[in-house]
Design an enzyme around this catalytic site. Sequence first.
Site, short mmCIF file in Angstrom:
data_model
loop_
_atom_site.label_atom_id
_atom_site.label_comp_id
_atom_site.label_asym_id
_atom_site.label_seq_id
_atom_site.Cartn_x
_atom_site.Cartn_y
_atom_site.Cartn_z
N LYS A 1 -8.73 6.12 -19.65
CA LYS A 1 -9.01 6.61 -20.99
C LYS A 1 -7.74 6.58 -21.86
O LYS A 1 -7.21 5.53 -22.09
CB LYS A 1 -9.64 8.00 -20.90
CG LYS A 1 -10.73 8.12 -19.80
CD LYS A 1 -11.99 7.37 -20.12
CE LYS A 1 -12.98 7.29 -18.95
NZ LYS A 1 -13.31 8.53 -18.28
N ASP B 1 -8.33 18.64 -15.03
CA ASP B 1 -8.59 17.28 -15.49
C ASP B 1 -8.14 17.20 -16.95
O ASP B 1 -8.75 17.80 -17.83
CB ASP B 1 -10.10 16.98 -15.35
CG ASP B 1 -10.43 15.52 -15.64
OD1 ASP B 1 -9.73 14.91 -16.47
OD2 ASP B 1 -11.40 15.01 -15.06
N ARG C 1 0.84 -1.21 0.00
CA ARG C 1 0.00 0.00 0.00
C ARG C 1 0.87 1.25 0.00
O ARG C 1 0.55 2.24 -0.64
CB ARG C 1 -0.96 -0.01 1.20
CG ARG C 1 -1.72 1.30 1.35
CD ARG C 1 -3.01 1.24 2.16
NE ARG C 1 -2.98 0.35 3.30
CZ ARG C 1 -2.28 0.53 4.41
NH1 ARG C 1 -1.53 1.61 4.56
NH2 ARG C 1 -2.31 -0.36 5.38
N TYR D 1 -17.39 16.72 -15.91
CA TYR D 1 -17.67 15.29 -16.03
C TYR D 1 -18.75 14.88 -15.02
O TYR D 1 -18.70 15.28 -13.85
CB TYR D 1 -16.36 14.52 -15.81
CG TYR D 1 -16.53 13.04 -15.80
CD1 TYR D 1 -16.76 12.35 -16.98
CD2 TYR D 1 -16.47 12.32 -14.62
CE1 TYR D 1 -16.93 10.98 -16.98
CE2 TYR D 1 -16.62 10.94 -14.61
CZ TYR D 1 -16.86 10.28 -15.80
OH TYR D 1 -17.03 8.92 -15.79
C1 PLP Z 1 -13.87 9.00 -17.07
C2 PLP Z 1 -13.57 10.34 -16.54
C3 PLP Z 1 -13.40 10.54 -15.16
C4 PLP Z 1 -13.60 9.45 -14.13
O1 PLP Z 1 -12.65 8.43 -14.28
P1 PLP Z 1 -12.92 6.89 -13.86
O2 PLP Z 1 -11.62 6.25 -14.21
O3 PLP Z 1 -14.08 6.42 -14.66
O4 PLP Z 1 -13.21 6.89 -12.40
C5 PLP Z 1 -13.06 11.82 -14.73
N1 PLP Z 1 -12.92 12.84 -15.61
C6 PLP Z 1 -13.09 12.68 -16.93
C7 PLP Z 1 -12.94 13.85 -17.84
C8 PLP Z 1 -13.43 11.44 -17.44
O5 PLP Z 1 -13.61 11.28 -18.75
#
Ligand code: PLP
Length: 388
Positions: free
Chosen positions: A203, A178, A54, A106
């Site tokens: 992503k 983000d 961890r 988001y």
């Molecule tokens: C998918 C996404 C998230 C959340 O991510 P997860 O891996 O699904 O928890 C946050 N911000 C954006 C812009 C996203 O596309």
Amino acid sequence: MSERAANQVQPETVAAAHGVASDTAFGAVAPPLYLSSTYEFAGFDTPRAYDYGRVGNPTRDLLGDAIARLEGGAGAVLTPSGMAAIDLLLNRLPVGSAVLAPHDCYGGTLRLLKERAGLGQLTLQLVDQSDNPAFRAALEDRPALVLIESPSNPLMRVVDIAALSALAKEAGARVAVDNTFLSPALQKPLLLGADYVLHSTTKFLNGHSDVIAGAVIAAEAEEARNLKRWANATGAIAAPFDSWLTLRGLRTLFARMAAQERNAMAVAQRLRSHSAVARVHYPGLADHPDHALAARQQKGFGAMMSFELDGGVPAVRRFVGHVRHFTLAESLGGVESLVAHPATMTHVDMGAEARAKAGIGDGLLRLSVGLEHIDDLLAGLEAGLAAC
Ligand SMILES: *Cc1c(COP(=O)(O)O)cnc(C)c1O
């Protein structure tokens, strides 16, 4: 080679080769996957570099170092999801702090912020961050944290990260961007003045739609250490196998982004000239309202876009029933092309009123353009559009 010289390579080289041939046990070229939860002490009172999984894991740390270098940050913390990355930052705010976020952020981020606001842990202001007077007015609440998403989801609006960061910092806030939609291959928010970058590594960074994970990258070394300490304290850590897969995906990040962007540009141009399409939202098109800003702020326009069908929901139904090569699914950033309907999928929780206010209509479709041959993608789209 000295450490310094090794650190001065181009980002493509970091992505392709960080940690390659660094295995001291067997000389493995691909960095090994360390699943072990615990590590033998060298002797009494003599821990080695790692003691418990961890706290730290060699596979996870290798990925964190690579992502931190790509973003130009001092360090990165890998979390079990993108949402956990955002929550890690929120967790560190004093109770009652004000948070300023984009009104069209988001959906999962919006849900998390609202839930935490509902518990009294923070106060939340949602504004259209491209509206400069509204943004300045919101700063009068002295937010501790300003969240920025650019380009936005799903309308691909772009905001001026350097200008907003400067205003936010003047007001005493920390700034988190983000960067999920573009990845560090195309945008580096820390170089534009942000304090943190957030990623859903689910992503583009992983890029193969087989991992859920996230990352926070800090500009300052002390903040990076604080976040790491906090991730250990709360247990919000990415699994070794997920980290290994993500590092493997990261190897091809720059090549994928370049090829997917080429496909996306061709798709956007084809959509714009089609009679069934009312509007295309892709910053790479010269008539997108934020085209000039995107061209200045980003190294590329990315592989995400959305478009509006003239015929509303009935047309959407026919399109998704006939389109080929674009799978109807949430998520984005993989090598395969996806299509999503924000009003019934990614943005359903937002509610009809807030969607209308943000300009997310019922005829809007979002595309994540993948690596398939462009001729197949265009033919697949044509099959859907012809049915509209
Ligand atoms: C998918 C996404 C998230 C959340 O991510 P997860 O891996 O699904 O928890 C946050 N911000 C954006 C812009 C996203 O596309």
